[in-house]
Design an enzyme around this catalytic site. Structure first.
Site, short mmCIF file in Angstrom:
data_model
loop_
_atom_site.label_atom_id
_atom_site.label_comp_id
_atom_site.label_asym_id
_atom_site.label_seq_id
_atom_site.Cartn_x
_atom_site.Cartn_y
_atom_site.Cartn_z
N SER A 52 44.61 50.18 35.30
CA SER A 52 43.07 50.10 36.02
C SER A 52 43.41 48.72 36.36
O SER A 52 43.94 49.14 37.83
CB SER A 52 43.05 48.90 34.17
OG SER A 52 41.11 49.16 34.99
N ASP B 177 35.86 59.06 33.24
CA ASP B 177 35.94 58.07 33.35
C ASP B 177 34.80 57.27 34.11
O ASP B 177 34.47 57.19 34.98
CB ASP B 177 37.53 57.80 33.66
CG ASP B 177 37.99 55.82 33.50
OD1 ASP B 177 36.97 55.28 33.40
OD2 ASP B 177 39.03 55.86 34.17
N HIS C 60 38.52 56.07 30.02
CA HIS C 60 39.31 55.58 30.77
C HIS C 60 40.65 54.84 30.30
O HIS C 60 42.19 55.08 30.94
CB HIS C 60 38.65 54.35 31.05
CG HIS C 60 39.79 52.62 32.34
ND1 HIS C 60 39.76 52.93 33.18
CD2 HIS C 60 39.67 51.74 31.48
CE1 HIS C 60 40.34 52.15 33.79
NE2 HIS C 60 40.25 51.14 32.41
#
Length: 318
Positions: free
Chosen positions: A142, A262, A292
């Site tokens: 991320s 996601d 995610h």
């Protein structure tokens, strides 16, 4: 009682603090160390390593966690797996995260965080001369994926490749505050950048699919569960816009992995990275229906698929 159930039970006992850390790593057949590192700008950062039992790694992986997370809870399930398969892994709690110095989840300048990471990674290489001749990889989840790309832009030839897990190359429109909120927040941030008032969806709720795993993730004593701080959000918007404008400058080998469902980071932007990058060696995997948190929040069978893809990519380049 199956092997998968035994593994899940050991993991849960460790997370809840009933299994000593050393015993936990011994059970997994790896070695782990932890220490504090002071960066050149004077920020004290918590670091960990996860090493293969034979001390003869086939590659070195420098790992960067995501926003609000840290390296001592769910993140290290992946580092343990990689160490078991022959890779020396090193990671640092970023400024304002985990056990490192700084106001929780406040990242006023990502460029300085990039410098911290590079300084630590170079320190590890200087302390372990045998690593110099091994393949060296970046790994980021991320926000950590965005930081890995910024590290690459800063020193393009230092690493042999990067693994980018749902990288934050652009803030998803599905979680970005709507007009006129960003404009209002920008003005307020000039006077109170640390205020935790940015309205966003619950990231764990949006990231983790398995209900039991949500409970474990929320129970992390080092995790930041408050609303994002004004200064952090504005800085991430700045940095991701910059990365998005430089996707064609990415030229190292990379593997980018993203869940099609996601809503925290945008899988379409990962597709753009794959299509626009100048890398000759590039691979993308979009996992149908996954969220995610690809390496923790999914059912175990999905996690095994993602882990297998990562390991194959690494082994083919080591």
């Amino acid at each position: 009682m199956g092997e998968d159930h035994h593994e899940a039970l050991k993991t849960e006992l460790y997370y809840w603090g009933t299994t000593p850390e050393d015993e936990y790593f011994d059970l997994h057949g790896i070695k782990s160390t932890k220490s504090f590192y002071t960066s050149p700008r004077g920020v004290t950062l918590f670091t960990k390593s996860w090493l293969p039992p034979n001390n003869q790694p086939r590659g070195v992986i420098f790992m960067v966690h995501g926003y609000g997370n840290d390296i001592s809870w769910t993140f290290q399930a992946t580092t343990i797996f990689l160490a078991q398969n022959g890779y020396a892994c090193f990671a640092v709690d970023l400024e304002g995260h985990g056990k490192s110095e700084g106001l929780k989840a406040y990242v006023p300048n990502v460029d300085l965080v990039v410098d911290d990471c590079l300084s630590f990674f170079n320190f590890i290489l200087s302390q372990n001369p045998t690593f110099q001749n091994l393949p060296k990889f970046l790994y980021g989840e991320s926000m950590g994926g965005a930081i890995c790309l910024l590290i690459h832009f800063k020193i393009p030839t230092l690493f042999n490749g990067a693994i980018l897990i749902a990288p934050m190359c652009k803030i998803s429109e599905k979680v970005r505050p709507r007009w006129p909120i960003p404009e209002i927040l920008t003005i307020v941030a000039r006077f109170a950048p640390t205020l935790p008032i940015v309205p966003t969806a619950d990231l764990i709720e949006k990231s983790v699919k398995v209900p039991e795993k949500k409970i474990t993730a929320v129970s992390n004593p080092s995790r930041y569960n408050g609303k994002p701080r004004l200064g952090t959000v504005l800085e991430l918007l700045r940095v991701t816009a910059y990365i998005n404008s430089r996707l064609s400058d990415v030229n190292l080998p990379f593997l980018v992995l993203h869940g099609s469902a996601d809503v925290v980071t945008d899988p379409q932007v990962s597709m753009e990275l794959y299509e626009l990058a100048n890398s000759k060696d590039r691979t993308i995997k979009i996992y149908d229906g996954m969220l995610h948190s690809l390496l923790y929040g999914e059912p175990d069978e999905n996690i095994e698929i993602v882990r297998g893809d990562i390991l194959k990519w690494l082994n083919d380049r080591s």
